[in-house]
Design an enzyme around this catalytic site. Structure first.
Site: not given
Ligand code: NI
Length: 158
Positions: A46, A51, A89-90, A131-132, A135
């Site tokens: 995701g 990000q 998470c990236l 989660h997304e 962000h």
């Molecule tokens: Ni993330």
């Protein structure tokens, strides 16, 4: 399609609130395609626009190999239950911890063409969506648990 640089924990951009997408135009298509390319290359499941440094309310989630869900300007209509499971998470490379999330969510959002739609997600997908969506409001999974807060402290980042 191009790969963009991932913004990582410690960068203020990640803490900013993203603005709604207003124009469903070519620049949105380019952004979404770049987000997807970047997510695939980094082996994420995701990604939110913030990000890659773009403060717009746009998200992509991998549903299964080669199938992706694009969510623009999402709103949560309903949640049910609560379950803890592992997340990463990236933007927080190398760290994982269990995070409590709703077991079920119902969302209203737009697709890349500006068409409104609603969808329901459970378990793993509900977790990804939450989660997304965090962000978009500058919230990271490491903010939500004691283990995550300890990780931030140890690494001197907020
Ligand atoms: Ni993330």
């Amino acid at each position: 399609m191009a790969t963009r640089k991932i913004v990582v924990l410690g960068n203020d951009t990640l803490r900013k609130k993203s603005k709604p997408v207003l124009a469903f135009d070519e620049s949105l298509v380019v952004l979404l395609d770049d987000m997807k390319t970047t997510m695939i290359e980094r082996k994420g499941v995701g990604i939110a626009a913030v990000q890659v440094g773009v403060l717009r309310r746009a998200i992509i989630i991998e549903l299964e190999e080669g199938e992706y869900l694009e969510i623009i300007n999402p709103q949560i209509l309903k949640t049910k239950g609560k379950v803890s499971d592992a997340e990463g998470c990236l933007s927080v490379p190398g760290f994982y911890c269990d995070v409590p999330r709703p077991r079920y969510v119902k969302i209203r959002a737009f697709d890349r063409n500006g068409n409104e739609f609603e969808f329901e997600a459970e378990d793993y997908l509900a977790r990804c969506v939450c989660h997304e969506m965090d962000h978009l409001d500058g919230v990271l999974f490491v903010d939500l648990t004691e283990e995550g807060r300890k990780y931030k402290k140890e690494n001197g980042v907020i």
